[in-house]
Design a protein around this motif. Structure first.
Motif, short mmCIF file in Angstrom:
data_model
loop_
_atom_site.label_atom_id
_atom_site.label_comp_id
_atom_site.label_asym_id
_atom_site.label_seq_id
_atom_site.Cartn_x
_atom_site.Cartn_y
_atom_site.Cartn_z
N ALA A 74 -25.38 36.12 -4.42
CA ALA A 74 -26.82 36.27 -4.42
C ALA A 74 -27.53 35.18 -3.63
O ALA A 74 -28.53 34.62 -4.10
CB ALA A 74 -27.32 36.31 -5.86
N ARG A 75 -27.02 34.84 -2.46
CA ARG A 75 -27.69 33.84 -1.64
C ARG A 75 -28.98 34.41 -1.07
O ARG A 75 -29.02 35.52 -0.57
CB ARG A 75 -26.78 33.40 -0.50
N LYS A 76 -30.03 33.60 -1.16
CA LYS A 76 -31.34 33.98 -0.64
C LYS A 76 -31.67 33.11 0.56
O LYS A 76 -30.92 32.21 0.93
CB LYS A 76 -32.39 33.85 -1.74
N ASP A 77 -32.82 33.36 1.17
CA ASP A 77 -33.20 32.63 2.37
C ASP A 77 -33.75 31.24 2.07
O ASP A 77 -33.82 30.39 2.96
CB ASP A 77 -34.22 33.43 3.18
N VAL A 78 -34.16 31.02 0.81
CA VAL A 78 -34.74 29.75 0.38
C VAL A 78 -33.97 29.26 -0.84
O VAL A 78 -33.58 30.06 -1.69
CB VAL A 78 -36.23 29.89 0.04
N LEU A 79 -33.72 27.96 -0.92
CA LEU A 79 -33.07 27.38 -2.10
C LEU A 79 -34.09 27.30 -3.22
O LEU A 79 -35.05 26.55 -3.14
CB LEU A 79 -32.53 25.99 -1.77
#
Length: 306
Positions: free
Chosen positions: A91-96
């Motif tokens: 579930a990696r997103k574009d923002v931490l």
């Protein structure tokens, strides 16, 4: 809801168990009730600030990209899933920001697949990032029948899957690990060899004439002997050392891939791919879980149970 957060970059000491608001849901997003979250080395590299040049951070950050759990809410454009489905995701997103070490997490549908039925949530949480990294590395290197493949870092999360996937593709696999993991590598289908001084000689002894493919999942000095070990026309992929580009190889950064997760689930449920979880921690002990991972020499995966 309970979650692990940090509000500044630093060691595992910055991790705190706290209460945060439940996640919002978007049109192509689902809210997952988290059963388990897998830990990966990239998590603590993020926490140390190493990814600042390529990813924006919004504090407080909830760490973690791997998740297994149950769908609690569906977005208006997520017809592939229903409330109650057992799922897993890289579930990696574009923002931490909103990661998986929480009781709930919002997950883009493009990252999500149905969980393998034959394994536990803890095992499933150990699959996404490492399984996809191995799958994409094997595919990018074009591993096929008859290839001789050398895998650096065979006992780790990515290496464990890489050995099995390369063998399933018809390759003969040699893999590096410390001596106490050699029986484990053999059980996965690889000829084990010790890393460190004398690696080139041991690797050539295990495969006279060298290798068609080298997959570097370890970094460090692993690529130093590549030119001596790679056959003419050979291919090399690294997830840990940008020098691979100078060798004509591929520096791979794993992409979220729902179709890839579905493929891995099919292999797991068919008994063709095994999942090794070395340790399971409770959410309150997440800092200790990361310390165990950061200590190195972990076989398979470290997982946090929510």
């Amino acid at each position: 809801m309970r979650a692990i957060t940090y509000s500044e970059f630093g060691s595992a000491d910055v991790l705190t168990l706290t209460d945060i608001p439940e996640p919002h849901i978007g049109p192509d997003v689902l809210v997952i009730g988290v059963k388990a979250a897998g830990l990966n080395p990239v998590d603590y590299k993020v926490r140390l600030g190493y990814l600042n040049p390529i990813m924006d951070a919004v504090f407080p950050i909830v760490p973690g990209w791997d998740v297994a759990g149950v769908v609690l809410k569906t977005g208006i454009d997520t017809p592939e899933f229903s409330v109650g489905d057992e799922v897993y995701a890289y579930a990696r997103k574009d923002v931490l920001a909103g990661g998986t070490l929480a009781e709930q997490v919002a997950v883009p549908v493009r990252t999500l697949a149905h969980k393998p039925r034959s394994i536990s949530f803890e095992q499933a949480a150990g699959v996404p990032l490492t399984g996809l990294t191995a799958l994409q590395s094997v595919r990018r290197a074009g591993v096929g029948p008859g290839d001789r493949v050398l895998i650096h870092g065979g006992a780790g999360g990515v290496g464990s899957f890489g050995i099995q996937l390369a063998a399933l593709a018809g390759a003969t696999v040699v893999a590096t690990a410390s001596a106490h993991n050699h029986d484990y590598l053999a059980s996965l289908g690889a000829t084990p060899i010790e890393y460190g001084d004398g690696l080139v000689e041991r690797a050539l002894e295990a495969s006279a004439g060298g290798y068609d493919v080298i997959l570097d999942f370890a970094g460090g000095a692993s690529l130093d002997g590549t030119q001596q070990l790679l056959r003419d026309g050979g291919r090399v992929v690294s997830i840990a050392d940008a020098r691979v580009v100078e060798l004509g190889g591929v520096n791979l950064w794993v992409r979220p891939d729902a179709a890839g997760l579905a493929e891995l689930a099919e292999l797991i449920d068919a008994g063709k791919l095994s999942v090794e979880v070395s340790q399971v921690f409770d959410l309150a002990d997440t800092a200790d879980a990361y310390r165990a991972l950061e200590g190195g020499h972990v076989r398979g995966k470290v997982v946090v149970r929510i």
